[in-house]
Scaffold this active site. Structure first.
Site, PDB file in Angstrom:
ATOM      1  N   HIS A 273       0.763  -1.418  -0.404  1.00 51.10           N
ATOM      2  CA  HIS A 273      -0.037  -0.021   0.055  1.00 51.10           C
ATOM      3  C   HIS A 273       1.242   1.551   0.112  1.00 51.10           C
ATOM      4  O   HIS A 273       0.737   2.191  -1.285  1.00 51.10           O
ATOM      5  CB  HIS A 273      -0.699   0.016   1.097  1.00 51.10           C
ATOM      6  CG  HIS A 273      -2.297  -0.610   1.011  1.00 51.10           C
ATOM      7  ND1 HIS A 273      -2.872  -1.144   0.522  1.00 51.10           N
ATOM      8  CD2 HIS A 273      -2.101  -2.043   2.483  1.00 51.10           C
ATOM      9  CE1 HIS A 273      -3.483  -2.433   0.675  1.00 51.10           C
ATOM     10  NE2 HIS A 273      -3.708  -3.002   1.956  1.00 51.10           N
ATOM     11  N   ASP A 324      -4.579  -8.220  -3.398  1.00 57.88           N
ATOM     12  CA  ASP A 324      -5.172  -8.185  -1.925  1.00 57.88           C
ATOM     13  C   ASP A 324      -6.166  -8.840  -1.520  1.00 57.88           C
ATOM     14  O   ASP A 324      -6.520  -9.851  -0.817  1.00 57.88           O
ATOM     15  CB  ASP A 324      -4.945  -6.772  -1.698  1.00 57.88           C
ATOM     16  CG  ASP A 324      -5.358  -6.411  -0.117  1.00 57.88           C
ATOM     17  OD1 ASP A 324      -5.248  -6.626   0.958  1.00 57.88           O
ATOM     18  OD2 ASP A 324      -5.610  -5.106   0.233  1.00 57.88           O
TER      19      ASP A 324
HETATM   20 ZN   LIG Z   1      -3.725  -7.061   2.922  1.00 54.90          ZN
END
Ligand SMILES: [Zn+2]
Length: 451
Positions: A273, A324
């Site tokens: 991220h 994800d």
């Molecule tokens: Zn994750």
């Protein structure tokens, strides 16, 4: 007896993306060690006996960040409003119901969906280690082994990023949902993970769930474990501003600075991220060549924000991509979303070329998962590749030499025709060769764990 690999199969690629451009007519030889023995351009027609792959063949796509069980949340978490933190409560409900058997079934189906999307290697960020009350299984690695076996059953590679998850927040014990994630200490985590062995299709790597979940004084234990084994190390980093605020309150610094001070950053490490960063954070990540795994479809789904991927890459952080939470599983969509998010923010176009986006989805993604010899179509690389149709309703029309642009900006996972892993044909003409009915497998496995 000769140990020289011998060619066992030849593919003829109507078009092939070779990293910088699309080449028409490429013959690709696969050797019996599952690698590309030779690549010959200028092959106007298929050589005798070659298997013909029509469309654009890319190196296999690397899904650098996955939590397989989140696939069971698809749809259900789109009802109503909330934040990342309310989404997390629903996610914990599914995590509670997982067992080695139900997780094997679910992960096999999810990894089969990935193969159908052209993904040949998954980085599984795995933290559901123990029974629901925190008691280890008879085999303390039963859950990790289930994931490794699921990848084999679905025909793809896995880098099992076994995750240290020891605390609920700074200075807080795991809550009732998190007990099954925790080994108690980083030393106990290291002892358990050391019993996991790599095998043909599987590498063992490490992860720090986040600075919330591993006490600062134990971060070095995880980092050293990875360093000693030259294993990839991943960490969720600054996905939420609340994590930054809590880290400032507990340690007086940003999560990136905390990781830097405890030896976690470096070229073997990938921050996942990397959304809410300071200028100093970006300089630290780039200066240490720490990677950045962007997960744009999840980041937009969870209302995280848009990470500074352009600045991170300019500072020296290689970019990879992951699906994800599996709101969708489509690496082509992840690639174009990274560029399109940046266009919305900057109101300018062209931050990455299609070649650069495909490099993140292939070579750099594999490197982040500890496989620098995959993700490229060249002699000596692993024979992992996937073919995208250029004659579907989405992709018909553009000149074939614009195949990279067409694949990244118009194609979807539904356009994947073939996926080959280690020279083995896992998806042929859009059908999985090992899991005959992937939608049915998904449906059955998700029903078994749904709350
Ligand atoms: Zn994750």
């Amino acid at each position: 007896m000769s140990l020289t690999p011998r060619t066992v199969k030849t593919y003829w690629l109507e078009h092939a993306w070779l990293g910088t451009h699309v080449e028409p007519g490429v013959a690709l030889d696969v050797s019996d060690d599952g690698r590309i023995a030779a690549l010959r351009t200028g092959a106007a027609a298929p050589p005798p006996g070659a298997e013909v792959l029509r469309g654009l063949t890319l190196p296999g796509l690397a899904n650098a960040h996955s939590h397989a069980f989140h696939r069971a949340l698809r749809g259900t978490v789109q009802v109503g409003s909330g934040t990342f933190w309310t989404w997390r409560e629903v996610m914990y409900g599914v995590a509670r119901r997982l067992t080695p058997d139900t997780y094997f079934d679910l992960a096999r189906a999810v990894y089969a969906e990935m193969a159908l999307a052209g993904i040949t290697n998954v980085g599984e960020f795995h933290y559901v280690h123990h029974q629901a009350d925190g008691t280890p299984y008879a085999d303390p690695n039963a859950m990790g082994e289930a994931l490794v076996e699921a990848a084999a059953a679905a025909g793809i590679r896995i880098t099992l990023l076994d995750t240290a998850y020891l605390s609920s927040g700074f200075g807080q014990a795991p809550n009732e949902h998190q007990r099954r994630f925790s080994d108690g200490t980083a030393d106990a985590w290291a002892e358990r993970v050391s019993a996991l062995k790599p095998r043909g299709h599987a590498l063992i790597g490490a992860a720090v769930h986040s600075v919330r979940a591993v006490p600062a004084e134990q971060l070095g234990t995880v980092a050293r474990w990875a360093e000693e084994r030259q294993a990839p190390l991943h960490v969720h980093l600054s996905e939420q501003t609340a994590e930054n605020d809590a880290c400032q309150a507990a340690h007086g610094c940003t999560p990136t600075r905390l990781l830097a001070d405890h030896g976690v950053l470096g070229p073997g490490t990938t921050g996942v991220h990397n959304t809410h960063l300071t200028d100093e954070d970006i300089a630290l990540l780039g200066g240490t060549a720490t990677g950045t795994c962007m997960c744009p479809t999840t980041e937009r789904d969870l209302a995280d924000g848009i990470g500074p991927a352009v600045r991170l890459q300019q500072a020296g952080s290689p970019l990879s991509l992951g699906s994800d939470s599996h709101a969708v599983i489509d690496l082509l969509e992840e690639a174009r979303a990274m560029e399109l998010d940046e266009r919305l923010r900057s109101r300018t176009r062209g931050h990455w070329t299609a070649n650069a986006l495909l490099t993140a989805a292939t070579a750099d993604g594999h490197a982040a998962l500890g496989l620098p010899d995959a993700g490229r179509l060249e002699a000596g690389a692993l024979a992992d590749f996937t073919t995208v149709a250029l004659d579907s309703v989405r992709t018909a029309g553009p000149l074939p030499r614009l195949g990279a642009e067409t694949a990244v900006f118009a194609a979807s996972a539904a356009d994947v025709r073939h996926t080959v892993v280690g020279g083995r044909h896992i998806v042929r003409d859009g059908a999985h060769t090992l899991v005959p009915d992937v939608p049915s497998a998904l449906s059955t496995a998700i029903t078994a764990v749904r709350t």
